[in-house]
Enzyme design. Structure first.
Site, PDB file in Angstrom:
ATOM      1  N   LYS A  65      30.494  -0.688   7.974  1.00  0.00           N
ATOM      2  CA  LYS A  65      30.666   0.341   8.936  1.00  0.00           C
ATOM      3  C   LYS A  65      29.488  -0.077   9.923  1.00  0.00           C
ATOM      4  O   LYS A  65      29.588  -0.089  11.235  1.00  0.00           O
ATOM      5  CB  LYS A  65      30.762   1.721   8.530  1.00  0.00           C
ATOM      6  N   THR A  66      28.263  -0.183   9.400  1.00  0.00           N
ATOM      7  CA  THR A  66      27.359  -0.567   9.958  1.00  0.00           C
ATOM      8  C   THR A  66      27.368  -1.985  10.798  1.00  0.00           C
ATOM      9  O   THR A  66      26.937  -2.178  12.154  1.00  0.00           O
ATOM     10  CB  THR A  66      26.044  -0.650   9.222  1.00  0.00           C
ATOM     11  N   ASP A 110      24.967   7.185  11.636  1.00  0.00           N
ATOM     12  CA  ASP A 110      25.481   7.014  10.062  1.00  0.00           C
ATOM     13  C   ASP A 110      25.672   8.410   9.538  1.00  0.00           C
ATOM     14  O   ASP A 110      24.833   9.185   9.941  1.00  0.00           O
ATOM     15  CB  ASP A 110      24.365   6.073   9.306  1.00  0.00           C
ATOM     16  N   THR A 159      31.495   8.576   5.124  1.00  0.00           N
ATOM     17  CA  THR A 159      32.243   8.098   3.606  1.00  0.00           C
ATOM     18  C   THR A 159      33.280   9.275   3.589  1.00  0.00           C
ATOM     19  O   THR A 159      34.240   9.578   2.622  1.00  0.00           O
ATOM     20  CB  THR A 159      31.360   8.120   2.783  1.00  0.00           C
ATOM     21  N   ARG A 218      29.148  -5.482   0.433  1.00  0.00           N
ATOM     22  CA  ARG A 218      27.981  -5.223  -0.103  1.00  0.00           C
ATOM     23  C   ARG A 218      27.568  -5.667  -1.577  1.00  0.00           C
ATOM     24  O   ARG A 218      26.591  -6.007  -1.845  1.00  0.00           O
ATOM     25  CB  ARG A 218      27.186  -3.754   0.376  1.00  0.00           C
TER      26      ARG A 218
HETATM   27  P1  ATP Z   1      26.855   2.099   4.374  1.00  0.00           P
HETATM   28  O1  ATP Z   1      28.035   3.180   5.057  1.00  0.00           O
HETATM   29  O2  ATP Z   1      26.604   2.411   3.001  1.00  0.00           O
HETATM   30  O3  ATP Z   1      25.651   1.874   5.270  1.00  0.00           O
HETATM   31  P2  ATP Z   1      28.441   0.204   5.580  1.00  0.00           P
HETATM   32  O4  ATP Z   1      29.749   0.294   5.259  1.00  0.00           O
HETATM   33  O5  ATP Z   1      27.757   0.377   6.941  1.00  0.00           O
HETATM   34  O6  ATP Z   1      27.729   0.732   4.461  1.00  0.00           O
HETATM   35  P3  ATP Z   1      27.319  -2.613   5.893  1.00  0.00           P
HETATM   36  O7  ATP Z   1      25.700  -1.980   5.789  1.00  0.00           O
HETATM   37  O8  ATP Z   1      27.798  -2.878   7.428  1.00  0.00           O
HETATM   38  O9  ATP Z   1      28.173  -1.500   5.440  1.00  0.00           O
HETATM   39  O10 ATP Z   1      27.656  -3.728   5.123  1.00  0.00           O
HETATM   40  C1  ATP Z   1      26.874  -3.942   3.858  1.00  0.00           C
HETATM   41  C2  ATP Z   1      26.395  -5.624   3.768  1.00  0.00           C
HETATM   42  O11 ATP Z   1      27.811  -6.300   3.476  1.00  0.00           O
HETATM   43  C3  ATP Z   1      26.326  -6.272   5.222  1.00  0.00           C
HETATM   44  O12 ATP Z   1      24.935  -6.462   5.340  1.00  0.00           O
HETATM   45  C4  ATP Z   1      26.920  -7.465   5.040  1.00  0.00           C
HETATM   46  O13 ATP Z   1      26.081  -8.486   4.496  1.00  0.00           O
HETATM   47  C5  ATP Z   1      28.120  -7.444   4.098  1.00  0.00           C
HETATM   48  N1  ATP Z   1      29.414  -7.314   4.789  1.00  0.00           N
HETATM   49  C6  ATP Z   1      29.825  -5.911   5.174  1.00  0.00           C
HETATM   50  N2  ATP Z   1      31.269  -6.165   5.795  1.00  0.00           N
HETATM   51  C7  ATP Z   1      31.266  -7.501   5.804  1.00  0.00           C
HETATM   52  C8  ATP Z   1      32.242  -8.350   6.435  1.00  0.00           C
HETATM   53  N3  ATP Z   1      33.578  -7.852   6.901  1.00  0.00           N
HETATM   54  N4  ATP Z   1      32.069  -9.813   6.478  1.00  0.00           N
HETATM   55  C9  ATP Z   1      31.140 -10.311   5.964  1.00  0.00           C
HETATM   56  N5  ATP Z   1      30.075  -9.449   5.374  1.00  0.00           N
HETATM   57  C10 ATP Z   1      30.079  -8.241   5.458  1.00  0.00           C
END
Ligand code: ATP
Length: 335
Positions: A65-66, A110, A159, A218
């Site tokens: 998401k981030t 977030d 979430t 992740r």
């Molecule tokens: P949270 O809500 O817990 O913060 P998030 O959903 O925002 O999690 P991110 O922080 O964007 O998740 O992703 C975590 C890590 O996973 C990123 O640093 C990246 O390395 C990897 N990642 C996530 N999605 C992808 C993707 N689609 N392709 C490649 N790497 C990804």
């Protein structure tokens, strides 16, 4: 330690996550549907010369998401400001953040479902009219001063989209539901990360790590790093299937990629509650966790993996869950 393998972020992750974060839409693996929808939202607005609608990303932690929010800002040629629901306790904090936005900026919040009510109410007007009302003074003498904001796009991540209030949810023009990744997609994630980190990763090693990553990029990246440690310390640095299997055994990641909490939940459901139905908060108490963690972090994957069924009367263990715990499923267990 099993804790380090949960989908939530922990402090040690931050630097390496920044390194591994995809920067462009073309580097972002999977989520084809969300990407297509998002591209239309962004390019439609760009074509009309308008500010794109506010976007909400919902889904379990660690699915990107981030990353996707940052990519959005890049696609728009805009800057991104990052904050979180819990950090916006006082409306003044939010007002300061909003009034500092430049035209076209992306504001990323977030855990937006955890925003305090007064800040949330301020957000309504900001999202709708690019305006906030600052209340000065108290009691009958209080006055509100309207403050114009630069047009911006709010990106919220949660979430628990169900925990958002109706008025907040309605103000997002587009909600993207992030799904767990397939093993094939996670293989691409792991290969890309191995390339960046300079890990000698063989095809069968990538397959093994991807298969056990709980559908979560992740976790895939985190397992890759743990397997790399093992490969460097106990082997010749090459990550193949055998090295991956041996390393993941050390870290207590099972064949399905379930971590300790997942297994504790399954064991409680099967052994203490005879397969259910049982409410999620009762289940959480049985494993000594917050109900929100069991519901938002643990359960979505167990449901997706076909281990837990949600019924109106509560959570029920499936045949696969009984088998995973090593017991014979009763007749009535759902398939
Ligand atoms: P949270 O809500 O817990 O913060 P998030 O959903 O925002 O999690 P991110 O922080 O964007 O998740 O992703 C975590 C890590 O996973 C990123 O640093 C990246 O390395 C990897 N990642 C996530 N999605 C992808 C993707 N689609 N392709 C490649 N790497 C990804």
């Amino acid at each position: 330690d099993g804790v380090a393998l949960t989908p939530q972020q922990d402090l040690g992750d931050q630097d390496v996550e920044t390194t591994l974060r995809p920067r462009k839409l073309s580097e972002f693996v999977g989520q084809a549907r969300v990407r297509e929808q998002l591209e239309l939202v962004l390019h439609g607005a760009l074509k009309r010369g308008e500010q794109p609608d506010h976007v909400l990303f919902s889904g379990p932690p660690g699915l990107g998401k981030t990353s996707l929010s940052m990519i959005m800002a890049t696609e728009l040629g805009a800057s991104i400001r990052v904050t979180s629901g819990p950090a916006l306790e006082r409306p003044g904090d939010l007002a300061a953040m909003l009034s500092n936005l430049a035209e076209g900026d992306v504001l990323f919040i977030d855990e937006i479902h955890r925003i305090a009510r007064p800040a949330e109410e301020m957000l309504y007007l900001a999202m709708e009219d690019y305006r906030v009302d600052i209340v000065v003074g108290k009691g009958p003498g209080a006055t509100s001063i309207p403050l114009e904001l630069a047009p911006f796009t709010l990106v919220g991540a949660t979430t628990r989209s169900g925990a958002l209030t109706g008025p907040l949810r309605d103000r997002f023009g587009f909600t993207a539901h992030m799904e767990f990744y397939s093993a094939t997609e996670l293989e691409l994630v792991v290969r890309r990360s191995a390339g960046i980190l300079g890990v000698d990763l063989r095809d069968d090693g990538a397959t093994e790590i991807a298969r056990r990553s709980r559908g979560t990029p992740r976790i895939a990246n985190r397992l890759l790093r743990r397997v790399r440690d093992f490969a460097e310390v106990r082997a010749d640095g090459v990550v193949d299937r055998e090295v991956a299997r041996a390393a993941l055994a050390v870290y207590d990641v099972d064949e399905m990629g379930l971590d300790r909490l997942d297994r504790a939940v399954l064991a409680a459901l099967v052994k203490s509650f005879h397969g259910g139905p049982v409410g999620v908060s009762t289940l959480a108490v049985a494993v000594g966790e917050e109900p929100s963690t069991v519901e938002e972090v643990c359960e979505p994957y167990l449901v997706r993996a076909g281990m837990i069924a949600r019924t109106p009367r509560g959570r029920v263990a499936t045949v696969a869950a009984w088998q995973h715990v090593g017991l014979t499923p009763p007749q009535h267990a759902p398939g």
